[in-house]
Design a protein around this motif. Structure first.
Motif, PDB file in Angstrom:
ATOM      1  N   CYS A 601       0.830  -1.210   0.000  1.00 23.28           N
ATOM      2  CA  CYS A 601       0.000   0.000   0.000  1.00 23.28           C
ATOM      3  C   CYS A 601       0.863   1.258   0.000  1.00 23.28           C
ATOM      4  CB  CYS A 601      -0.922  -0.005   1.210  1.00 23.28           C
ATOM      5  SG  CYS A 601      -2.214  -1.262   1.158  1.00 23.28           S
ATOM      6  N   THR A 637      -8.603  -5.386  -2.698  1.00 20.65           N
ATOM      7  CA  THR A 637      -8.968  -4.002  -3.010  1.00 20.65           C
ATOM      8  C   THR A 637      -7.738  -3.216  -3.456  1.00 20.65           C
ATOM      9  OG1 THR A 637     -10.764  -4.040  -1.392  1.00 20.65           O
ATOM     10  CG2 THR A 637      -9.966  -1.882  -2.080  1.00 20.65           C
ATOM     11  N   SER A 641      -6.749  -1.421  -7.101  1.00 25.03           N
ATOM     12  CA  SER A 641      -6.277  -0.047  -7.261  1.00 25.03           C
ATOM     13  C   SER A 641      -4.961  -0.013  -8.027  1.00 25.03           C
ATOM     14  CB  SER A 641      -6.100   0.605  -5.891  1.00 25.03           C
ATOM     15  OG  SER A 641      -7.321   0.666  -5.196  1.00 25.03           O
ATOM     16  N   HIS A 644      -5.593  -0.512 -11.691  1.00 23.13           N
ATOM     17  CA  HIS A 644      -6.150   0.729 -12.249  1.00 23.13           C
ATOM     18  C   HIS A 644      -5.046   1.743 -12.499  1.00 23.13           C
ATOM     19  CE1 HIS A 644      -8.776   4.047 -13.078  1.00 23.13           C
ATOM     20  NE2 HIS A 644      -8.508   4.668 -11.934  1.00 23.13           N
ATOM     21  N   ALA A 652      -8.526  -4.701 -12.971  1.00 21.96           N
ATOM     22  CA  ALA A 652      -8.907  -3.954 -11.767  1.00 21.96           C
ATOM     23  C   ALA A 652     -10.331  -4.292 -11.360  1.00 21.96           C
ATOM     24  CB  ALA A 652      -8.770  -2.453 -12.011  1.00 21.96           C
ATOM     25  N   GLU A 678     -13.654   2.222  -4.824  1.00 21.13           N
ATOM     26  CA  GLU A 678     -12.566   2.033  -5.781  1.00 21.13           C
ATOM     27  C   GLU A 678     -13.109   1.545  -7.120  1.00 21.13           C
ATOM     28  OE1 GLU A 678      -9.200   2.680  -5.622  1.00 21.13           O
ATOM     29  OE2 GLU A 678      -9.859   3.793  -3.838  1.00 21.13           O
ATOM     30  N   LYS A 681     -14.587   4.324  -9.074  1.00 17.29           N
ATOM     31  CA  LYS A 681     -13.564   5.152  -9.734  1.00 17.29           C
ATOM     32  C   LYS A 681     -13.135   4.517 -11.052  1.00 17.29           C
ATOM     33  CE  LYS A 681     -11.537   6.916  -5.427  1.00 17.29           C
ATOM     34  NZ  LYS A 681     -10.320   6.889  -4.564  1.00 17.29           N
TER      35      LYS A 681
END
Length: 722
Positions: A601, A637, A641, A644, A652, A678, A681
Motif C-alpha cells: 500500500c 482491493t 487499485s 487501475h 482492476a 474504488e 472510480k
C-alpha cells in the motif's frame, strides 16, 4: 492486520441482476442500458431509538412532578427544553422521569435516548465521550465511522439529531458540563436530567427545575399497599403508616421493606418496625436527614438474609464496577453455580439487587454503600476485602484473555503466557459465534474492565494489571474506544514497569501509538514508539521488535497522508522492510503477511504501481495461508487499485469484484464500501456509468447503515451522475 481472499477465475464483469445484504436506500438493477438513465435519490430513513427503561410497577403519586413534566414535554414547541429533576438519592427521580417519558411515548418522532452516567462514571471512563458514542450508536452510527474525539462526536450528534424532535434522558448527572453536549439540534426536543444536585448553572441557562420530594406518609403507605397487598394495610393501618415514615419517603427503602414483608407472610408490620428501630448499624453510610433510619431498613433486611446471600451482598458491595452478571456472582462465591445463583435470587427477592434485564444485575447506589459498610464492619482486618477483590480481578483477567483469543486468534503477538494463565480451563467463547460473543462481552463489560484494571494497580497486583491491559486491546482494536485505550495502556505500562517486564512495557507502549494516531496526536504516537523501540530491542524478542517497526511504518504512512510528505513515505517503506526481516527471522508468517500488505500500500502511495502490484499479490498469497478473510479482502482491493494505476481496468474490475464478494461474505461491510468506491472510480474511467452508479449506491447504503458522516458526500456524488 491481515486479509484473506479467494480468487474465482473467469468471474464475469458485466452487471448481474442480484442484490444481497440489507439495502437502506434506492437500488438500481439493470441489464443493458441504452440512452440516459435518471436516478432519483430519496433521503434515507433515520433510526428511531427507544432506550429509556420501562418504569417499574408500584409507582404512586408524583402528580405534581408529572404535571410539570407534561408542561415541559411539548414536541410542538419551538425551543429545546431542559428540565432538571433533583432530589435526595433514592427519592425516585429516575422512576419519575421514566414515567414521564412513558406518558409521551410516540410524541417524539426522533425517539428517546438514555444515558446512565452512574454506570459510565462507575467504570471510571470518560463519561461524556462514552455517552455520546452510545447515543450515536443508538442513532445508527457504526463504530467503524465513530469520530474518535469528543468534539467530533458532539458535532455528529448535532447532525444526527437535527431532523426530528428527540427526547433525551440523562440519568445521575453530577456536573452541568455533562448536559450541554447532549442537547439535540431539532426544535421541540427536550432533555430530562436527574441529579442529586441543583445544577444551578443550568438554571441560569433557563433550564426548568423539578424538585422531587420524598413521598408523604400517605403516598408511602399507598406504595407499600401496592407492593404488599391491601390485606397488610387493612390489618395494621397505623403500623403501615409508621413503617412508611421510617423509610423516609424514599421508594428504594419502601421497596426493600415491602420485599421483606412479602417474603415473610407471618412477619407482622409491627415486628418489622421493632427490628428497624432496634437496629443501630453504626454504618452511617448516608449524609442526609433521616439517613440512620434508611440505613436501618437495609440492615434489618440484611440481617435476615441466609448466610450465603449475606456473604454475596457484602462481596457485591466491594465490587469496583457497576452492573454485573451471574458468572461474576459464581466467581465471587466459589461454590456450586446453582448455590451461588440461589444466593443472588435471595438478594433479588429482598429487593437489595435489581434485575436490569438481559442477564445484568445492579445494586442501587444507596444499597451498594450500605453493602460496602457491612463488608467493612464484618472484616476489620481487610483480609476478606483483599480476597474478594482478587477474585474479581482474576475473573475478569481470565475472561478477557479468553475473549482476546476468540477475537484476535491464537497467532497474535502477546507477552502474556496464556498457557500459564489459562491452563486447561475451557473457554467460555466457543463455536461459530465465539468471536461475536467474545467481542460483545468485552463491549458490555468495558466499564467494569477499566474499574478492575485500576483496582489491580491500586492493590499492587501488577502482573494481573498489565496482562489485563494487553487483553483489552482486542476490544480497542475493534471498537476504537480511544481514550480508554490510552488510559488502559498508561496503567498497563506502569504496572509492567513495577513488575519488571520490559517486553510488556514495549508492547503496550508501542501499540497505543495506534490510538494516538487515530486521535490525531502524531507527536505522542512518535514519542511512544521512540520509547518502545530500544526497550523491545533489549528484550531479545524478535517478534516484538518487528511489531514496533511495523507500527513505526504505519505512523510514517499517516504522516505522509496528512502532510503529503514523500520523505515520510520512504521512511515508512524502510520501516516495513526492517519489520519483514525481523518477522522472517522469528518465523512469524502472520506478521510477515500483514506487513507485506502495508508495504505494498505504501509503494502504491508512492506511485510505484508495478512494484506495489507484485508486493500486494505476494501479500495476498501470504494472507491466504494465515488465513485471514478480512485482510485478504483488503489486499484484493489494493490490488484492484494497483491495476487501475497501471491502466489495466479490466483486471482492476475483476480484483475489486473479488474483494467485494469476499468482504461481503465476511460481513466486513466497512471495507466492502471502500472496495466499491474504488470500483466506482474505475467504472468512471471506463465510462461505465451504470457500474459506477451501482457501486456508489451500495457504498452509500453501507455508510448510511453505519451512520457515517460521509453519507451526504456519497449522496451528492450519486446525484451528480443524474
Amino acid at each position: 492486520m491481515s486479509r484473506l481472499g479467494r480468487a474465482d477465475e473467469g468471474e464475469p464483469v458485466q452487471a448481474r441482476n442480484e442484490l444481497s445484504g440489507t439495502v437502506n436506500g434506492p437500488s438500481v438493477q439493470v441489464g443493458q442500458l441504452h440512452g440516459d438513465v435518471h436516478v432519483g435519490v430519496t433521503p434515507l430513513a433515520e433510526v428511531v431509538p427507544h432506550e429509556v427503561p420501562v418504569p417499574l410497577g408500584g409507582f404512586v403519586n408524583r402528580a405534581r412532578e408529572l404535571a410539570r413534566a407534561g408542561e415541559l414535554l411539548d414536541p410542538g414547541a419551538g425551543l429545546v427544553r431542559i428540565a432538571v429533576f433533583t432530589g435526595l438519592p433514592g427519592v425516585g427521580k429516575t422512576a419519575t422521569v421514566q414515567r414521564a417519558v412513558a406518558n409521551t411515548r410516540g410524541c417524539y418522532p426522533g425517539g428517546e435516548l438514555y444515558v446512565d452516567f452512574a454506570r459510565l462514571r462507575d467504570g471510571g471512563g470518560t463519561a461524556v465521550n462514552d455517552g455520546l458514542a452510545d447515543c450515536l450508536r443508538a442513532l445508527g452510527v457504526h463504530d467503524k465511522v465513530m469520530p474518535p474525539t469528543l468534539a467530533g462526536r458532539a458535532n455528529l450528534y448535532r447532525t444526527r439529531t437535527r431532523g426530528r424532535p428527540v427526547l433525551v434522558v440523562l440519568d445521575d448527572v453530577t456536573e452541568p458540563a455533562e448536559v450541554a453536549p447532549f442537547v439535540p439540534s431539532a426544535a421541540g426536543s427536550a432533555v430530562l436530567v436527574t441529579s442529586n444536585r441543583q445544577l444551578s448553572e443550568l438554571v441560569l441557562d433557563e433550564a426548568a427545575v423539578v424538585p422531587v420530594e420524598p413521598l408523604s406518609d400517605e403516598s408511602g403507605v399507598e406504595l407499600l399497599t401496592a407492593l404488599c397487598g391491601e390485606h397488610r394495610t387493612a390489618a395494621e393501618p397505623e403500623a403501615m403508616r409508621e413503617l412508611a415514615a421510617l423509610c423516609g419517603g424514599l421508594p428504594i427503602a419502601l421497596r426493600t421493606a415491602a420485599a421483606r414483608l412479602r417474603s415473610h407472610p407471618s412477619l407482622s408490620v409491627a415486628d418489622l418496625i421493632a427490628e428497624i428501630t432496634a437496629e443501630d448499624s453504626g454504618l452511617a453510610p448516608f449524609d442526609f436527614s433521616g439517613a440512620a433510619r434508611v440505613a436501618s431498613v437495609f440492615t434489618a433486611c440484611y440481617r435476615e438474609l441466609p448466610a450465603p446471600a449475606a456473604r454475596l451482598y457484602r462481596a457485591l458491595g466491594l465490587f469496583p464496577g457497576a452492573d454485573f452478571d451471574s458468572d461474576l456472582v459464581v466467581a465471587l462465591g466459589g461454590g456450586a453455580p446453582a448455590d451461588e445463583r440461589r444466593a443472588l435470587g435471595a438478594l433479588l427477592e429482598a429487593n437489595l439487587v435489581t434485575d436490569q434485564g438481559e442477564g445484568r444485575y445492579r445494586l442501587h447506589g444507596l444499597v451498594r454503600r450500605h453493602a460496602r459498610g457491612c463488608a467493612d464492619q464484618d472484616d476489620p482486618t481487610g483480609q476478606v476485602r483483599r480476597a474478594v477483590l482478587r477474585s474479581v480481578v482474576d475473573f475478569f483477567l481470565r475472561r478477557a484473555a479468553f475473549a482476546d483469543l476468540a477475537v484476535m486468534g491464537e497467532g497474535r503477538l502477546r507477552i502474556t503466557p496464556h498457557e500459564e494463565l489459562l491452563g486447561d480451563e475451557p473457554s467460555p467463547f466457543r463455536g461459530d459465534t465465539a468471536k461475536v460473543a467474545a467481542l460483545r462481552w468485552l463491549d458490555v463489560e468495558r466499564p467494569n474492565l477499566m474499574a478492575v484494571l485500576r483496582t489491580a494497580l491500586d492493590e499492587g497486583w501488577y502482573r494481573a494489571a498489565w496482562q489485563l491491559s494487553e487483553a483489552m486491546t482486542a476490544l480497542f482494536v475493534n471498537r476504537r474506544y480511544l481514550e480508554d485505550w490510552v488510559e488502559s495502556a498508561r496503567i498497563g505500562v506502569w504496572a509492567a514497569r513495577l513488575d519488571e517486564r520490559p517486553a510488556a512495557v514495549a508492547r503496550l507502549r508501542s501499540f497505543v501509538s495506534r490510538a494516538y494516531t487515530d486521535l490525531g496526536d502524531l507527536v505522542e504516537a512518535r514519542a511512544a514508539l521512540d520509547e518502545s523501540l530500544p526497550i523491545a530491542e533489549a528484550s531479545g524478542n524478535a517478534r516484538l521488535v518487528a511489531s514496533v517497526w511495523e507500527l513505526i511504518g504505519r505512523l510514517h504512512d499517516e504522516h505522509a497522508r496528512v502532510e503529503s510528505d514523500e520523505v515520510r513515505r520512504a521512511e515508512a517503506i524502510s520501516a516495513y522492510r526492517r519489520a519483514l526481516e525481523l518477522f522472517a527471522a522469528a518465523d512469524d508468517d502472520r506478521g510477515g503477511a500483514f506487513v507485506t500488505f502495508f508495504l505494498g500500500c505504501s509503494q502504491l502511495g508512492q506511485g510505484r504501481a508495478p512494484e506495489a502490484l507484485a508486493t500486494l499479490e505476494r501479500a495476498l498469497d501470504l494472507i491466504r495461508a494465515v488465513p485471514d478473510q478480512r485482510m485478504a479482502g483488503r489486499a484484493l482491493t489494493a490490488i484492484g487499485s494497483a491495476y487501475h494505476a497501471l491502466g489495466d481496468d479490466e483486471r482492476a474490475v475483476t480484483a475489486l469484484r473479488q474483494a467485494i464478494e469476499q468482504l461481503h461474505a465476511g460481513q466486513d461491510y466497512y471495507y466492502e464500501a471502500q472496495a466499491r468506491e474504488e470500483l466506482a472510480k474505475v467504472a468512471a474511467h471506463q465510462g461505465n456509468r451504470a457500474l459506477q452508479r451501482e457501486n456508489l449506491q451500495r457504498a452509500l447504503d453501507i455508510h448510511a447503515r453505519f451512520g457515517s458522516p460521509r453519507v451526504a458526500e456519497l449522496h451528492d456524488a450519486l446525484a451528480a451522475l443524474g
